[in-house]
Write an enzyme that holds these catalytic residues in place. Structure first.
Site, mmCIF file in Angstrom:
data_model
loop_
_atom_site.group_PDB
_atom_site.id
_atom_site.type_symbol
_atom_site.label_atom_id
_atom_site.label_comp_id
_atom_site.label_asym_id
_atom_site.label_seq_id
_atom_site.Cartn_x
_atom_site.Cartn_y
_atom_site.Cartn_z
ATOM 1 N NE ARG A 222 -4.205 -1.477 0.152
ATOM 2 C CZ ARG A 222 -4.301 -2.480 -0.716
ATOM 3 N NH1 ARG A 222 -3.366 -2.671 -1.636
ATOM 4 N NH2 ARG A 222 -5.336 -3.282 -0.686
ATOM 5 C CG HIS A 270 -3.118 -1.444 -7.277
ATOM 6 N ND1 HIS A 270 -3.542 -0.804 -6.143
ATOM 7 C CD2 HIS A 270 -3.118 -2.768 -6.958
ATOM 8 C CE1 HIS A 270 -3.799 -1.686 -5.191
ATOM 9 N NE2 HIS A 270 -3.545 -2.893 -5.665
HETATM 10 C C1 OXD Z 1 -4.813 -5.466 -3.290
HETATM 11 C C2 OXD Z 1 -5.268 -6.246 -4.444
HETATM 12 O O1 OXD Z 1 -5.192 -5.761 -2.152
HETATM 13 O O2 OXD Z 1 -5.035 -5.812 -5.602
HETATM 14 O O3 OXD Z 1 -4.044 -4.515 -3.523
HETATM 15 O O4 OXD Z 1 -5.874 -7.318 -4.244
#
Ligand code: OXD
Length: 303
Positions: A222, A270
């Site tokens: 994160r 991400h």
């Molecule tokens: C997270 C996912 O938790 O992409 O970042 O699952």
């Protein structure tokens, strides 16, 4: 009466794929986009990791199944019903593959060669044997462990840091001293910690100062773990060589953010371990069915 399963994702295409996959598997339920349902009719919600406060309007909600591994935003101010996160071998192997790829790139100097390329500079780096490359993995849970194991199997000198000590495939350090030790020994640090009050801002100036000069941070957990100004200072001052970042405090990363054009930062949107509906719908449907049949759902984080 049929149970009502609401699907809620900000990306329309993703919502539509989850709806199709789950409708096939939960034949006894109504499976519908949550915003097409009266909030008071929804029994179960399937979501990513939205802010939990937004779910409070579902007054009859009984269970929330996240499709994400990390549910930090969801549990923050979320409804007081059981919330399950996503744990699945498919997710773990995607993450292990991604972290392995990022470590290999750093180990073989790709970020540095990219900079040399921009200067038209033909200059090799001295090779370092895999077994002499020290990699540290922060977190040794459902995702951290497979990453550490894959890196060790590839021949890297791996250690991990976790909350509790345990018998494991690689040395697992614990506690504050263990955290410092892991950082000081590791030329490449991969962060897979959960974001909790204890880990917010854990990667700060003090942490970076402990890492050896020239080392690299890979963050796939994160953005909230990293104190951004401290990271930029460590990169600008030359103490850290590179940062490979897949997660950010604000996503999408704002266009004006300094990371975008920083020569020592690799920005990824991400994508380390995306939850694919085709792969994960069987697990999601099975957990919802467990709940609806009165059994305890798996991978609960609350309730
Ligand atoms: C997270 C996912 O938790 O992409 O970042 O699952």
């Amino acid at each position: 009466m049929r149970s009502v399963v609401g699907i809620s994702f900000s990306q329309l295409e993703l919502a539509s794929r989850w709806r199709a996959e789950l409708a096939d598997r939960l034949a006894g339920c109504v499976v519908e986009y949550a915003d097409r349902l009266a909030p008071g009719d929804v029994d179960v919600l399937v979501v990513g990791n939205p802010p939990g406060s937004g779910l409070r309007r579902y007054s009859s909600l009984r269970f929330v199944q996240s499709t994400w591994a990390g549910v930090d935003q969801l549990v923050e101010g979320g409804p007081s019903v059981p919330i399950a996160r996503m744990v699945a071998p498919a997710l773990a192997s995607l993450m292990a593959e991604f972290v392995h790829a990022a470590v290999l790139m750093v180990h073989r100097g790709f970020p540095e060669y990219r900079r040399r390329q921009s200067e038209h500079e033909w200059r090799p780096l001295p090779p370092v044997e895999t077994s002499r490359r020290r990699v540290g993995v922060l977190g040794f849970g459902e995702l951290g462990r497979p990453c550490a194991v894959a890196l060790a199997a590839a021949g890297f000198d791996v250690a991990a840091w976790a909350r509790r000590s345990r018998p494991a495939e690689v040395p697992v350090l614990v506690g504050t001293d263990g955290f410092s030790e892991l950082l000081s020994r590791s030329e490449i640090v991969a962060n897979l910690l959960p974001l909790t009050p204890a880990t917010v801002g854990i990667l700060d100036q003090r942490a970076f100062a402990r890492m050896p000069r020239g080392s690299t941070l890979i963050n796939v957990a994160r953005g909230g773990h990293v104190v951004e100004t401290d990271l930029l200072r460590a990169l600008d001052g030359g103490h850290l060589s590179d940062a490979i970042l897949d997660v950010f405090a604000e996503e999408p990363l704002p266009p004006e953010h300094a990371y975008w054009s920083h020569p020592r930062v690799t920005v990824l949107p991400h994508v380390a371990a995306p939850s694919d509906p085709e792969d994960l719908a069987p697990d999601v449907a099975a957990n919802i069915e467990r709940f609806l049949s009165g059994r305890r759902p798996r991978f609960l984080v609350s309730g």
